[in-house]
Design a protein around this motif. Structure first.
Motif, PDB file in Angstrom:
ATOM      1  N   HIS A   1       0.860  -1.183   0.000  1.00 37.14           N
ATOM      2  CA  HIS A   1       0.000   0.000   0.000  1.00 37.14           C
ATOM      3  C   HIS A   1       0.896   1.233   0.000  1.00 37.14           C
ATOM      4  O   HIS A   1       1.678   1.440   0.935  1.00 37.14           O
ATOM      5  CB  HIS A   1      -0.898  -0.040   1.245  1.00 37.14           C
ATOM      6  CG  HIS A   1      -1.824   1.119   1.369  1.00 37.14           C
ATOM      7  ND1 HIS A   1      -2.393   1.454   2.573  1.00 37.14           N
ATOM      8  CD2 HIS A   1      -2.298   2.013   0.475  1.00 37.14           C
ATOM      9  CE1 HIS A   1      -3.174   2.512   2.405  1.00 37.14           C
ATOM     10  NE2 HIS A   1      -3.116   2.866   1.138  1.00 37.14           N
ATOM     11  N   PHE A   2       0.791   2.026  -1.031  1.00 33.29           N
ATOM     12  CA  PHE A   2       1.573   3.256  -1.159  1.00 33.29           C
ATOM     13  C   PHE A   2       0.667   4.460  -0.939  1.00 33.29           C
ATOM     14  O   PHE A   2      -0.463   4.481  -1.424  1.00 33.29           O
ATOM     15  CB  PHE A   2       2.168   3.386  -2.572  1.00 33.29           C
ATOM     16  CG  PHE A   2       3.181   2.345  -2.913  1.00 33.29           C
ATOM     17  CD1 PHE A   2       4.524   2.569  -2.679  1.00 33.29           C
ATOM     18  CD2 PHE A   2       2.792   1.148  -3.491  1.00 33.29           C
ATOM     19  CE1 PHE A   2       5.470   1.614  -2.998  1.00 33.29           C
ATOM     20  CE2 PHE A   2       3.732   0.179  -3.825  1.00 33.29           C
ATOM     21  CZ  PHE A   2       5.073   0.414  -3.577  1.00 33.29           C
ATOM     22  N   ASP A   3       1.163   5.448  -0.230  1.00 36.03           N
ATOM     23  CA  ASP A   3       0.495   6.744  -0.114  1.00 36.03           C
ATOM     24  C   ASP A   3       1.551   7.791  -0.450  1.00 36.03           C
ATOM     25  O   ASP A   3       2.454   8.058   0.340  1.00 36.03           O
ATOM     26  CB  ASP A   3      -0.054   6.954   1.294  1.00 36.03           C
ATOM     27  CG  ASP A   3      -0.838   8.259   1.429  1.00 36.03           C
ATOM     28  OD1 ASP A   3      -0.615   9.192   0.628  1.00 36.03           O
ATOM     29  OD2 ASP A   3      -1.649   8.360   2.359  1.00 36.03           O
ATOM     30  N   LEU A   4       1.448   8.358  -1.631  1.00 36.58           N
ATOM     31  CA  LEU A   4       2.476   9.272  -2.128  1.00 36.58           C
ATOM     32  C   LEU A   4       2.155  10.736  -1.869  1.00 36.58           C
ATOM     33  O   LEU A   4       2.842  11.620  -2.377  1.00 36.58           O
ATOM     34  CB  LEU A   4       2.674   9.026  -3.637  1.00 36.58           C
ATOM     35  CG  LEU A   4       2.973   7.575  -4.029  1.00 36.58           C
ATOM     36  CD1 LEU A   4       3.186   7.469  -5.537  1.00 36.58           C
ATOM     37  CD2 LEU A   4       4.157   7.014  -3.261  1.00 36.58           C
ATOM     38  N   TYR A   5       1.143  11.004  -1.036  1.00 41.70           N
ATOM     39  CA  TYR A   5       0.684  12.369  -0.798  1.00 41.70           C
ATOM     40  C   TYR A   5       1.812  13.306  -0.369  1.00 41.70           C
ATOM     41  O   TYR A   5       1.890  14.443  -0.826  1.00 41.70           O
ATOM     42  CB  TYR A   5      -0.431  12.370   0.256  1.00 41.70           C
ATOM     43  CG  TYR A   5      -0.993  13.740   0.527  1.00 41.70           C
ATOM     44  CD1 TYR A   5      -1.813  14.371  -0.402  1.00 41.70           C
ATOM     45  CD2 TYR A   5      -0.691  14.418   1.709  1.00 41.70           C
ATOM     46  CE1 TYR A   5      -2.329  15.631  -0.170  1.00 41.70           C
ATOM     47  CE2 TYR A   5      -1.208  15.678   1.948  1.00 41.70           C
ATOM     48  CZ  TYR A   5      -2.023  16.289   1.012  1.00 41.70           C
ATOM     49  OH  TYR A   5      -2.527  17.534   1.240  1.00 41.70           O
TER      50      TYR A   5
END
Length: 165
Positions: free
Chosen positions: A86-90
């Motif tokens: 799970h990536f969150d690039l925010y």
């Protein structure tokens, strides 16, 4: 869904429907799948991913990777151990940070990669098999899934979800 099953659209009247969609997606996953999650802050991207991971068999906490940028989870799909990342690039400042972190190596035929805020790594992020759009609509959400590869189409063909709970 249309005849090609490459597109799915629904209204999720409440959070329970968003969680149910995540669980339904878990049953349709396949190794190597890349899913981009699009939507504003608070649209339900992490909640959907959490429901997907729990339905896929992950026991324990699913935290948003807002500060770590990625969180790996091990699940079983058809008796096979598969990593869901799970990536969150925010919070990523540039697309080059994605490359510098070595994340591109995670996108292979074995892992399932779920990416929030993919536009932050535009140009270096591998293409999505499915783009999932969540939009706040009153107290609920509108959701649209678009497959752009054969693997994504195959996943959406397996998706069994009724938006009305």
């Amino acid at each position: 869904m249309n005849a090609q099953h490459a597109h799915f659209k629904a209204h999720l009247a409440e959070e329970a429907a968003t969680l149910a969609l995540g669980a339904s997606l878990a049953r349709a996953l396949a190794p190597g799948l890349t899913i981009y999650l699009h939507g504003d802050l608070g649209a339900g991207k992490t909640a959907l991913t959490r429901a997907l991971l729990h339905a896929a068999g992950h026991v324990g906490t699913v935290k948003s990777p807002t500060y770590t940028l990625s969180e790996p989870y091990q699940v079983q799909l058809d008796g096979r151990a598969v990593a869901v990342i799970h990536f969150d690039l925010y919070r990523m400042g540039s697309a080059e940070e994605f490359l510098d972190a070595g994340f591109r190596e995670d996108f292979n035929g074995d892992n399932i990669c779920i990416v929030e805020w993919p536009e932050k790594a535009e140009g270096v992020l591998p293409p999505a098999d499915i783009d999932l759009y969540l939009t706040v609509a009153g107290v609920g959400r509108d959701v649209e899934l678009q497959a752009s590869t054969a693997l994504g189409t195959s996943c959406l063909q397996r998706l069994k979800f009724a938006a009305q709970l």
